[in-house]
Every structure is written in C-alpha cells, then in structure tokens.
Motif scaffolding. Structure first.
Motif, PDB file in Angstrom:
ATOM      1  N   LEU A 246      28.477 -18.512  21.997  1.00 45.81           N
ATOM      2  CA  LEU A 246      29.176 -19.586  21.336  1.00 45.81           C
ATOM      3  C   LEU A 246      29.635 -19.498  19.932  1.00 45.81           C
ATOM      4  O   LEU A 246      30.278 -19.595  19.155  1.00 45.81           O
ATOM      5  CB  LEU A 246      28.629 -20.792  21.876  1.00 45.81           C
ATOM      6  CG  LEU A 246      29.280 -22.210  21.139  1.00 45.81           C
ATOM      7  CD1 LEU A 246      30.768 -22.449  21.541  1.00 45.81           C
ATOM      8  CD2 LEU A 246      28.264 -23.291  21.693  1.00 45.81           C
ATOM      9  N   ILE A 247      28.305 -18.729  19.164  1.00 49.30           N
ATOM     10  CA  ILE A 247      28.108 -18.717  17.816  1.00 49.30           C
ATOM     11  C   ILE A 247      28.806 -17.728  17.508  1.00 49.30           C
ATOM     12  O   ILE A 247      29.474 -17.770  16.306  1.00 49.30           O
ATOM     13  CB  ILE A 247      26.629 -18.599  17.406  1.00 49.30           C
ATOM     14  CG1 ILE A 247      25.833 -19.932  17.647  1.00 49.30           C
ATOM     15  CG2 ILE A 247      26.403 -18.249  15.867  1.00 49.30           C
ATOM     16  CD1 ILE A 247      26.409 -21.254  17.395  1.00 49.30           C
ATOM     17  N   ARG A 248      28.939 -16.554  18.089  1.00 49.09           N
ATOM     18  CA  ARG A 248      29.686 -15.402  17.681  1.00 49.09           C
ATOM     19  C   ARG A 248      31.251 -15.720  17.834  1.00 49.09           C
ATOM     20  O   ARG A 248      31.906 -15.280  16.829  1.00 49.09           O
ATOM     21  CB  ARG A 248      29.515 -14.219  18.828  1.00 49.09           C
ATOM     22  CG  ARG A 248      30.037 -12.912  18.423  1.00 49.09           C
ATOM     23  CD  ARG A 248      29.591 -11.847  19.042  1.00 49.09           C
ATOM     24  NE  ARG A 248      30.104 -11.762  20.400  1.00 49.09           N
ATOM     25  CZ  ARG A 248      30.377 -10.886  21.074  1.00 49.09           C
ATOM     26  NH1 ARG A 248      30.344  -9.575  20.929  1.00 49.09           N
ATOM     27  NH2 ARG A 248      30.960 -11.035  22.510  1.00 49.09           N
ATOM     28  N   MET A 249      31.455 -16.596  18.827  1.00 48.08           N
ATOM     29  CA  MET A 249      33.174 -16.889  19.028  1.00 48.08           C
ATOM     30  C   MET A 249      33.399 -17.734  17.646  1.00 48.08           C
ATOM     31  O   MET A 249      34.406 -17.785  17.260  1.00 48.08           O
ATOM     32  CB  MET A 249      33.308 -17.812  20.149  1.00 48.08           C
ATOM     33  CG  MET A 249      33.365 -16.983  21.365  1.00 48.08           C
ATOM     34  SD  MET A 249      34.903 -16.034  21.706  1.00 48.08           S
ATOM     35  CE  MET A 249      34.665 -15.195  23.229  1.00 48.08           C
ATOM     36  N   GLY A 256      36.631 -17.584  12.945  1.00 44.27           N
ATOM     37  CA  GLY A 256      35.748 -18.522  13.484  1.00 44.27           C
ATOM     38  C   GLY A 256      35.930 -20.000  13.248  1.00 44.27           C
ATOM     39  O   GLY A 256      36.819 -20.478  12.391  1.00 44.27           O
ATOM     40  N   GLY A 257      35.455 -21.102  13.981  1.00 36.20           N
ATOM     41  CA  GLY A 257      35.591 -22.338  13.907  1.00 36.20           C
ATOM     42  C   GLY A 257      35.347 -23.064  12.546  1.00 36.20           C
ATOM     43  O   GLY A 257      36.392 -23.715  11.991  1.00 36.20           O
ATOM     44  N   ALA A 258      34.454 -22.834  11.922  1.00 40.80           N
ATOM     45  CA  ALA A 258      34.142 -23.241  10.600  1.00 40.80           C
ATOM     46  C   ALA A 258      35.193 -22.657   9.484  1.00 40.80           C
ATOM     47  O   ALA A 258      35.829 -23.555   8.868  1.00 40.80           O
ATOM     48  CB  ALA A 258      32.833 -22.990  10.053  1.00 40.80           C
ATOM     49  N   GLY A 259      35.458 -21.512   9.787  1.00 41.73           N
ATOM     50  CA  GLY A 259      36.200 -20.900   8.743  1.00 41.73           C
ATOM     51  C   GLY A 259      37.756 -21.481   8.865  1.00 41.73           C
ATOM     52  O   GLY A 259      38.619 -21.657   7.822  1.00 41.73           O
ATOM     53  N   PHE A 297      25.902 -26.306  12.619  1.00 36.57           N
ATOM     54  CA  PHE A 297      25.822 -26.221  14.129  1.00 36.57           C
ATOM     55  C   PHE A 297      25.253 -24.827  14.544  1.00 36.57           C
ATOM     56  O   PHE A 297      24.556 -24.471  15.302  1.00 36.57           O
ATOM     57  CB  PHE A 297      27.083 -26.275  15.078  1.00 36.57           C
ATOM     58  CG  PHE A 297      27.161 -26.179  16.436  1.00 36.57           C
ATOM     59  CD1 PHE A 297      26.627 -27.084  17.094  1.00 36.57           C
ATOM     60  CD2 PHE A 297      27.610 -25.096  16.683  1.00 36.57           C
ATOM     61  CE1 PHE A 297      26.765 -26.854  18.754  1.00 36.57           C
ATOM     62  CE2 PHE A 297      27.981 -24.733  18.109  1.00 36.57           C
ATOM     63  CZ  PHE A 297      27.406 -25.672  19.109  1.00 36.57           C
ATOM     64  N   ALA A 298      25.986 -23.540  13.737  1.00 37.74           N
ATOM     65  CA  ALA A 298      25.942 -22.220  14.045  1.00 37.74           C
ATOM     66  C   ALA A 298      24.512 -21.695  13.515  1.00 37.74           C
ATOM     67  O   ALA A 298      23.995 -20.944  14.154  1.00 37.74           O
ATOM     68  CB  ALA A 298      26.947 -21.380  13.334  1.00 37.74           C
ATOM     69  N   VAL A 299      23.913 -22.330  12.483  1.00 35.31           N
ATOM     70  CA  VAL A 299      22.710 -22.159  12.076  1.00 35.31           C
ATOM     71  C   VAL A 299      21.614 -22.318  12.899  1.00 35.31           C
ATOM     72  O   VAL A 299      20.610 -21.519  13.162  1.00 35.31           O
ATOM     73  CB  VAL A 299      22.603 -22.733  10.573  1.00 35.31           C
ATOM     74  CG1 VAL A 299      21.125 -22.521  10.105  1.00 35.31           C
ATOM     75  CG2 VAL A 299      23.344 -21.929   9.387  1.00 35.31           C
TER      76      VAL A 299
END
Length: 342
Positions: A246-249, A256-259, A297-299
């Motif tokens: 999930l984090i790699r995606m 990526g999601g945040a980007g 979330f990723a952190v």
C-alpha cells in the motif's frame, strides 16, 4: 561496399522535469506543438486525481491500490478537451514497433512510448521494479541509441535499441505491448477555462458519486476498514506485506497518492486565476493538507513495516487517518462542484 550508418536524428524537444510521467509527457508534448501548459494544468484538465482499492487485481501477489486515473486517461482527456488529435498504436511484433518509431523520428516527430521502467538502464537500481505504466518521449537516435526525454529525470537520457525494445515489450500486469503515441494536429486556439472546468467536474463526480464501494471516497473508507482488520484477518506477517504494498503504491509507483493531491492543489491555484474563482486558493490549501495526511499515513506504515513503530503507530491509527482524509477530501470536492455550477 558497406552501407553507411543512418544520419543521427535529434529533434529540438524541450525537456522539462516533472512530478509524474504521464502528465509530464502530456505537458511536454503540448509545449512542443505550441500550447504552453504546466504539468499541474495538464493533470487537472486530464482529471488525473482518483482513488481505487482493487483487491481482485494483484501486483506481485498483493492488492492494487491506485491514486490516479486509468493509464492513458490523462493524455486522452487533455487532448480531447483541448481539441488536439493523437495517433495511438500498439504492436505485436517488436521489430515493427521499432521501425514505426524510427519512421516518425525521421519525420521530426517526437514519439511518446509506454514502457516497463524496470528495463530502462538509466533508472537507479533502487528504483527498478516491474511497473509497466511508465511514459516517456523518444526524441532522437544516433546509431543504435535513442535520446529519451523521461520527465521524472532532470536531463535527457540515452537508451540502447535492445533496452528500449525490452522496456516497450515488458511482460506482466498491464503489459505496454509496444504502445506509442504522438500529436498529429493541434488547434489554432484553445479554451483552457472550459477544459479546466470539465477536468474538475469529472474528478469531483468520480470521487463523490461512484456506486462502486471500492472507488472514490467510498473506496478510501472501505480501505480504512480493511487496514484495521488486516492483523486479525491476515496475521501480523502478511499484514506487514499488505501495508508495504500500500505504501509503495502510494509513495513510489507513478508519483503516489500524496503527490497527486499536491499536484491537484497546484492545479487549483492556477485555476483560481483562470476561472476568476479566488475561493479555489483556500481549497488548494485544503487539498495540500490532505496530501500531508496521506504522507503521515505512509510514515506510520513505514515504521510498522520496518519494526520501528511507537505505541501510537498501529493499524487503527492508520485507519483513523484514512477516515479523516476521506472526510476532508469529500468536503473539497463538494465545494468545487458547487463553485463551478455558479
């Protein structure tokens, strides 16, 4: 007599580094044809922002999560909304695919290709993984080496004929099948404001109104419930693998999601002036804050995967963050829809 080597081809193509490959390629191609547009504007007009959690599609044996629209969707929507004509091709035969590429280059046409990033030799080893949705522009050739404008790199790169074939015909999920595309025609005038409104409207409707529970805001909330269940449902070891995927995606594959949230925020900043809607600036800041939450979330997920989790770093905390993100993003999309109706 031996045949002389073909003359080198170098198209005067303005390479600009971008945050994301498809929106970067789109903006660079449009600028080459005289349409001055930023990557953020291309991303917004192309309705690039999205979310879907698709557990029935597996990448390396683990569920697919996507934070952007379908592959090729940005370019197709941007060019359609701006009135451009695009030529698309796929191939079964690698030799025919490379011959078609060489023909267009000889005509002075920069050609975009979809590739498997793992096989591109200029990718650093740490960033090589099997990901078959990477877009780039081929803009030159000398002997058996091609000049590549890859928007995620600061400068133009070089790639051998052999390596480019391998990248264009990479195997596995979403195989590119030699896909290439280029602009055939662009209009004399464009209506950027109308295109921006269309882009916003589609993003908001997809995120808010989809009937499928795995997509849009409903999909984020569904994922939140799944994340909280994973340790009990899958066991601790496999739950860590799911979090890692999930984090790699989110942070590595395709921006990526945040980007993507930050890119959409930049688009809203430009659209505020373009559409004379100053409220967009506040909504841009709200979307930036949503991106910050995705990064948080990723952190937490990264700490769990590395065995460095604190007492506050757990699956329930990640699930709560996703619920907050869903609520915050939904509020932005609702207001955007209301503003562009007025």
């Amino acid at each position: 007599m031996t045949a002389s080597a073909p003359e080198p081809i170098e198209i005067n193509f303005d390479h600009r580094q971008s945050a994301h490959c498809e929106s970067g390629v789109c903006a660079n191609l449009l600028r080459h044809h005289g349409i001055e547009i930023s990557e953020a504007m291309a991303f917004g007009i192309g309705s690039g922002l999205f979310f879907a959690y698709l557990p029935f599609i597996r990448i390396n044996g683990l569920p697919l999560t996507t934070y952007r629209c379908e592959v090729g969707g940005i370019i197709k929507r941007v060019t359609r909304r701006l009135g451009c004509r695009v030529h698309w091709q796929k191939f079964r035969d690698p030799d025919k695919a490379m011959h078609a590429l060489d023909e267009r280059l000889a005509q002075g046409i920069p050609v975009a290709c979809r590739t498997g990033g793992y096989w591109l030799p200029y990718f650093p080893p740490a960033f090589r993984f099997h990901f078959n949705m990477h877009n780039l522009v081929v803009c030159g050739k000398s002997e058996d080496r091609y000049t590549i404008s890859d928007p995620v790199f600061p400068d133009k790169e070089r790639c051998s004929h052999r390596d480019l074939i391998r990248a264009r015909f990479a195997k596995g999920a979403l195989a590119p099948k030699g896909a290439m595309y280029f602009l055939e025609a662009v209009p004399d005038t464009i209506d950027l404001a109308a295109a921006a409104r269309q882009g916003i409207r589609e993003v908001c409707r997809r995120m808010l109104n989809t009937p499928v529970p795995l997509i849009g805001i409903r999909g984020i909330r569904y994922l939140a419930r799944q994340v909280e269940k994973w340790p009990r449902k899958l066991g601790e070891e496999r739950a860590v693998l799911y979090i890692g995927q999930l984090i790699r995606m989110q942070e590595e594959l395709g921006t990526g999601g945040a980007g993507f949230r930050f890119m959409f925020a930049a688009f809203l900043q430009e659209a505020a002036d373009l559409l004379d809607l100053p409220r967009f600036l506040e909504l841009s800041r709200s979307m930036t804050l949503a991106g910050d939450q995705w990064r948080k979330f990723a952190v937490i997920g990264g700490r769990i995967c590395k065995g460095r989790a604190s007492a506050d770093d757990h699956h329930a905390a990640m699930a709560a963050l996703l619920q907050t993100i869903a609520a915050d993003e939904a509020a932005v999309y609702r207001e955007l829809l209301q503003l562009i109706k007025e």
